[in-house]
Design a protein around this motif. Structure first.
Motif, PDB file in Angstrom:
ATOM      1  N   ASN A  46       0.879  -1.159   0.000  1.00 19.21           N
ATOM      2  CA  ASN A  46       0.000   0.000   0.000  1.00 19.21           C
ATOM      3  C   ASN A  46       0.918   1.211   0.000  1.00 19.21           C
ATOM      4  OD1 ASN A  46      -2.227   1.727   0.267  1.00 19.21           O
ATOM      5  ND2 ASN A  46      -2.116   1.667   2.509  1.00 19.21           N
ATOM      6  N   LEU A  48       1.921   5.482  -1.580  1.00 21.37           N
ATOM      7  CA  LEU A  48       1.619   6.760  -2.228  1.00 21.37           C
ATOM      8  C   LEU A  48       2.775   7.044  -3.166  1.00 21.37           C
ATOM      9  CD1 LEU A  48      -0.225   9.315  -2.337  1.00 21.37           C
ATOM     10  CD2 LEU A  48       1.306  10.325  -0.635  1.00 21.37           C
ATOM     11  N   SER A  50       4.607   9.557  -5.979  1.00 19.83           N
ATOM     12  CA  SER A  50       4.712  10.934  -6.465  1.00 19.83           C
ATOM     13  C   SER A  50       5.456  10.931  -7.795  1.00 19.83           C
ATOM     14  CB  SER A  50       5.471  11.810  -5.461  1.00 19.83           C
ATOM     15  OG  SER A  50       4.821  11.843  -4.208  1.00 19.83           O
ATOM     16  N   LYS A  68       0.191  12.880  -7.730  1.00 14.65           N
ATOM     17  CA  LYS A  68       0.366  11.748  -6.825  1.00 14.65           C
ATOM     18  C   LYS A  68      -0.753  10.748  -7.064  1.00 14.65           C
ATOM     19  CE  LYS A  68       2.627  14.412  -3.157  1.00 14.65           C
ATOM     20  NZ  LYS A  68       2.601  14.784  -1.712  1.00 14.65           N
ATOM     21  N   GLU A  69      -0.461   9.499  -6.749  1.00 14.38           N
ATOM     22  CA  GLU A  69      -1.493   8.483  -6.866  1.00 14.38           C
ATOM     23  C   GLU A  69      -1.388   7.473  -5.728  1.00 14.38           C
ATOM     24  OE1 GLU A  69      -1.027   6.585 -10.650  1.00 14.38           O
ATOM     25  OE2 GLU A  69       0.504   5.197  -9.931  1.00 14.38           O
ATOM     26  N   ARG A  70      -2.537   6.959  -5.366  1.00 14.97           N
ATOM     27  CA  ARG A  70      -2.623   5.865  -4.411  1.00 14.97           C
ATOM     28  C   ARG A  70      -2.370   4.583  -5.181  1.00 14.97           C
ATOM     29  NH1 ARG A  70      -8.463   4.132  -1.862  1.00 14.97           N
ATOM     30  NH2 ARG A  70      -7.735   2.760  -0.168  1.00 14.97           N
ATOM     31  N   TRP A  71      -1.543   3.689  -4.621  1.00 19.49           N
ATOM     32  CA  TRP A  71      -1.150   2.481  -5.347  1.00 19.49           C
ATOM     33  C   TRP A  71      -1.204   1.287  -4.407  1.00 19.49           C
ATOM     34  CZ3 TRP A  71       2.857  -1.231  -5.764  1.00 19.49           C
ATOM     35  CH2 TRP A  71       2.995  -1.833  -7.021  1.00 19.49           C
ATOM     36  N   SER A  80      -4.542   1.611  -8.870  1.00 21.06           N
ATOM     37  CA  SER A  80      -3.865   2.907  -8.853  1.00 21.06           C
ATOM     38  C   SER A  80      -4.894   3.999  -9.085  1.00 21.06           C
ATOM     39  CB  SER A  80      -2.769   2.979  -9.912  1.00 21.06           C
ATOM     40  OG  SER A  80      -3.266   2.675 -11.197  1.00 21.06           O
ATOM     41  N   ARG A  82      -5.258   8.280  -9.136  1.00 24.25           N
ATOM     42  CA  ARG A  82      -4.666   9.611  -9.042  1.00 24.25           C
ATOM     43  C   ARG A  82      -5.421  10.455  -8.019  1.00 24.25           C
ATOM     44  NH1 ARG A  82      -3.412  12.580 -14.615  1.00 24.25           N
ATOM     45  NH2 ARG A  82      -2.349  10.555 -14.821  1.00 24.25           N
ATOM     46  N   LEU A  83      -4.681  11.201  -7.224  1.00 26.05           N
ATOM     47  CA  LEU A  83      -5.290  12.065  -6.222  1.00 26.05           C
ATOM     48  C   LEU A  83      -5.633  13.405  -6.865  1.00 26.05           C
ATOM     49  CD1 LEU A  83      -3.045  11.309  -3.113  1.00 26.05           C
ATOM     50  CD2 LEU A  83      -5.065  10.092  -3.956  1.00 26.05           C
ATOM     51  N   LYS A 220       6.280   6.062  -1.517  1.00 23.28           N
ATOM     52  CA  LYS A 220       6.244   6.164  -0.056  1.00 23.28           C
ATOM     53  C   LYS A 220       5.346   5.050   0.462  1.00 23.28           C
ATOM     54  CE  LYS A 220       5.170   9.291   3.794  1.00 23.28           C
ATOM     55  NZ  LYS A 220       4.655  10.646   4.171  1.00 23.28           N
ATOM     56  N   LYS A 222       3.051   2.839   2.806  1.00 20.61           N
ATOM     57  CA  LYS A 222       2.059   3.109   3.844  1.00 20.61           C
ATOM     58  C   LYS A 222       1.710   1.799   4.564  1.00 20.61           C
ATOM     59  CE  LYS A 222       0.298   6.815   3.558  1.00 20.61           C
ATOM     60  NZ  LYS A 222       0.638   8.132   4.123  1.00 20.61           N
TER      61      LYS A 222
END
Length: 248
Positions: A46, A48, A50, A68-71, A80, A82-83, A220, A222
């Protein structure tokens, strides 16, 4: 884990050798160990991510883009997303939905991408539009519409580790279990922060020697999500469509 131990031994032998000739001789064994390790199931991730690009045009104009995107990665699924600031996304959709001539619209860039590896190793590609509560399926013949490359290794690891054969390991400081690799080709320098234990590229950096073109990706990590919080398990109320439903 046997695969991890084997890779560790190979790396130790490979990088402690003082002879360039011996290093080249050991390279096939190193890649064989890496391949054996990759055959095991990588850990769930999990993260983030960039992204940042910079380019200076010949007329002196500097353009920079970042997002940025959540992955999320599990054994057979990639998610995935995108924020995007909610007011920005809402304004875009309302322009289309509330115009004098409302029309169907879909932008894969604004939707979450849900990729599943099937038992036969083929991939299923679905984009999830949270605003309209739609699941939009892309058949393989339409992958080009979304610029999608169905390469599970590159998608799930953010870099194909087989390419490291053309890179040189460096002594640059790196997180535990990871190492920086670098390749120079002409005017371009590419660097990869590769984690063997995670089977994941934690950073990619590509730039020209003069710095006028740059690309960087940073991961990054999580806290892993609980099984009942995985986003693709919460789509019961979403309508299922195909991308062809949005063609004129």
């Amino acid at each position: 884990m046997p695969g991890f131990c084997a890779v560790s031994v190979c790396f130790t032998l490979f990088w402690r050798s003082a002879s360039g000739l011996l290093c080249r001789a050991l390279l096939p064994a190193l890649l064989l160990c890496a391949t054996a390790s990759a055959a095991t199931t990588p850990p769930d991730i999990n993260a983030l991510i960039s992204y940042h690009t910079l380019e200076v045009s010949p007329d002196g104009i500097t353009q920079q883009h970042s997002y940025k995107e959540r992955w999320i990665r599990t054994a057979d699924t990639l998610w995935s997303e995108r924020l995007i600031p909610l007011p920005v996304a809402r304004a875009f959709h309302q322009i289309h939905d509330n115009s004098k001539t409302p029309h169907k619209h879909f932008m894969y860039q604004m939707a979450a991408r849900w990729v599943t590896q099937q038992p036969d190793q083929s991939l299923s590609l679905v984009y999830v539009d949270h605003y309209h509560k739609n699941q939009v399926y892309y058949p393989p013949m339409e992958y080009g519409q979304a610029g999608f490359n169905p390469d599970w290794t590159s998608l799930s690891q953010l870099f194909n580790p087989a390419l490291l054969a053309d890179f040189t390991a460096t002594d640059e400081e790196a997180p535990a279990g990871a190492r920086w690799y670098q390749r120079e080709q002409g005017n371009t320098i590419m660097r990869v922060l590769w984690s063997e234990s995670l089977q994941l590229a934690l950073a990619l950096d590509r730039h020209t020697r003069d710095g006028y073109k740059q690309y960087r990706m940073e991961v990054k990590l999580k806290t892993p999500l609980a099984a009942d919080r995985l986003p693709w398990l919460k789509l019961e109320e979403y309508d299922r469509k195909e991308i062809s439903d949005f063609f004129d």
